[in-house]
Each structure stands twice: as structure tokens, then as C-alpha cells.
Write an enzyme that holds these catalytic residues in place. Structure first.
Site, PDB file in Angstrom:
ATOM      1  N   ASP A  43       2.637   7.393   7.469  1.00 27.44           N
ATOM      2  CA  ASP A  43       3.811   6.525   7.460  1.00 27.44           C
ATOM      3  C   ASP A  43       4.395   6.485   8.866  1.00 27.44           C
ATOM      4  O   ASP A  43       4.692   7.540   9.457  1.00 27.44           O
ATOM      5  CB  ASP A  43       4.859   7.047   6.482  1.00 27.44           C
ATOM      6  CG  ASP A  43       4.443   6.865   5.029  1.00 27.44           C
ATOM      7  OD1 ASP A  43       3.331   6.360   4.794  1.00 27.44           O
ATOM      8  OD2 ASP A  43       5.229   7.234   4.139  1.00 27.44           O
ATOM      9  N   ASP A  98       6.139  -1.107  -6.009  1.00 27.58           N
ATOM     10  CA  ASP A  98       7.005   0.058  -5.882  1.00 27.58           C
ATOM     11  C   ASP A  98       8.126  -0.084  -6.900  1.00 27.58           C
ATOM     12  O   ASP A  98       8.829  -1.095  -6.904  1.00 27.58           O
ATOM     13  CB  ASP A  98       7.591   0.132  -4.470  1.00 27.58           C
ATOM     14  CG  ASP A  98       6.510   0.030  -3.396  1.00 27.58           C
ATOM     15  OD1 ASP A  98       5.422   0.573  -3.624  1.00 27.58           O
ATOM     16  OD2 ASP A  98       6.778  -0.594  -2.352  1.00 27.58           O
TER      17      ASP A  98
END
Length: 240
Positions: free
Chosen positions: A8, A129
Site C-alpha cells: 500500500d 470494499d
């Protein structure tokens, strides 16, 4: 099942967030390309990259870091975050990404997902998500009334390569994945599903592998950096 180590990216560094909060970022490596090489040397077959700044900005921000990763490794990589138009999709695939992940636009511009999947077979995934089964967009900053399963099913005939399903409340919390919700989603669609969020132990990987649903893979980040998951052992577990 494939294990996807997560890289990330925030401000050019390799970080992990807690439940998607940018203010709760822990820096694990200031050289993302070196981290990517380490994952490849350990035997990983894929990399999962996220441009966190890009997810909020709506356009790529950590492009230099992603390009450095692509130059440093031979294994395929998928990228999500800030990819919201055809030009950006084409640019990233031209630069060597194996797969782009479309999240926010899957809700806001589903026709773009269909167009991209048709233009680039096998190279477009959908990122879903969710909090309590409902989809969140724009770096998880905005919640919708769209149900995760219904969104996934809407792309059944679009030719997308995979669905990356993240339970936001589990992400970065080291509390285990939402196995039941992930398995239910995988049973509801024929599209390959990759689990994400909370994968923090070998037992978690084992539970996903043995959940009874045909999961294509699992993403883990913090647990690999913290050493809670032994990477070589995890790779052996999923290959076996």
C-alpha cells in the site's frame, strides 16, 4: 489459492492503514521497490498494489513508486486506487501492470468496467470494499446503499478477471478475515473472488482455503510485515 502480498503506497512509502484511516498509517518500508523484490525472492507469484493517495484524489499519485516496483520485479502485479477512466487504465497496462482494479467507478460508472473488461480481457478486476455488506467508495470515505453481493452479480456477464472483496472493518486490524461473508460472495458469483482484510495468521489462510467456496486468493499486508505470518510457510500452505 494465490497469496497476494499487499504493498500500500502513501506519499511514496510502503504503509499499512487501520480500517482505511489515512491518519492511522504505519510506514513499513520507504523503498517500495525493494519490498516488492523481497516478496518476489520469497516466492510470491503476484503482488497487490494500492495507490492510497490516488484512491482519495481520484487520479494516480504514487505513479513513480508503482513504476519502480514494475521495473524491479518479474512477477505480475495488480493495482487499485485512483483508476477512474479509460486513459488511466490504458496507461497502466501499457506500463506493464498485469491487472487494474476498478473500485469507485464500479459503483459510479459500471459501463466503464464493462468497456475496459471487453477491451482488455483478463486484465480488469473489480474491487468491492464493504462495511456491513454495503459498498464504500473514494478510498472508503463515502458509503453507499449498494450491497456488495448485488454489485458483484451485476458484473457476471462483463468478463472481469476477478473480484477483490475487502471487509473494511477487518482491514489492518489483525482480527481475522470475514470468512463467512467472503465465502457467501464467492458462492453468489462465478467470477473468481480474492479475499482481503484482516488476514493475519496461517489459521486465517487455512480457514479461507477450507471455507467450501472456490476462493482464488487472499491478500495480506500488515501480518507479513509484522511477521505474524511466515511467508514461506504461508505459500506452502496455499500451494498444498
Amino acid at each position: 489459492m494465490i497469496l497476494f502480498p499487499a504493498i500500500d503506497l502513501k506519499d511514496g512509502q510502503c504503509v499499512r492503514l487501520l480500517r482505511g484511516e489515512m491518519a492511522a498509517a504505519t510506514v513499513f518500508n520507504d523503498d517500495p521497490a525493494a519490498q516488492a523484490r523481497a516478496f518476489q525472492v520469497a516466492g510470491c507469484e503476484w503482488l497487490h498494489l494500492v495507490d492510497l493517495n490516488g484512491a482519495f484524489a481520484g487520479t494516480p499519485v504514487n505513479g513513480a513508486a508503482v513504476e519502480a516496483i514494475l521495473a524491479a520485479v518479474d512477477v505480475p502485479a495488480q493495482l487499485g486506487g485512483g483508476i477512474r477512466d479509460m486513459a488511466t487504465i490504458e496507461t497502466w497496462l501499457d506500463k506493464g501492470l498485469a491487472r487494474v482494479i476498478l473500485g469507485t467507478v464500479a459503483v459510479e460508472k459500471p459501463e466503464l468496467v464493462r468497456e475496459a473488461a471487453a477491451a482488455f480481457p483478463g486484465q480488469v478486476a473489480v474491487g468491492i470494499d464493504a462495511r456491513d455488506g454495503r459498498v464504500a467508495t473514494k478510498g472508503w470515505a463515502e458509503e453507499t446503499d449498494v450491497k456488495a453481493t448485488e454489485l458483484a452479480q451485476s458484473f457476471e456477464d462483463a468478463g472481469v478477471a476477478a473480484i477483490i472483496y475487502t471487509d473494511i472493518e477487518r482491514d489492518g486490524a489483525m482480527g481475522g478475515p470475514n470468512v463467512a461473508a467472503t465465502a457467501a460472495l464467492a458462492r453468489a458469483v462465478s467470477i473468481p473472488v480474492i479475499a482481503s482484510g484482516g488476514v493475519s495468521s496461517l489459521d486465517d489462510l487455512r480457514a479461507l482455503r477450507d471455507c467450501g467456496a472456490p476462493l482464488a486468493g487472499a491478500i495480506s499486508g500488515r501480518a507479513l510485515y509484522d511477521g505474524a505470518i511466515d511467508l514461506p510457510e504461508a505459500l506452502r500452505l496455499l500451494r498444498d
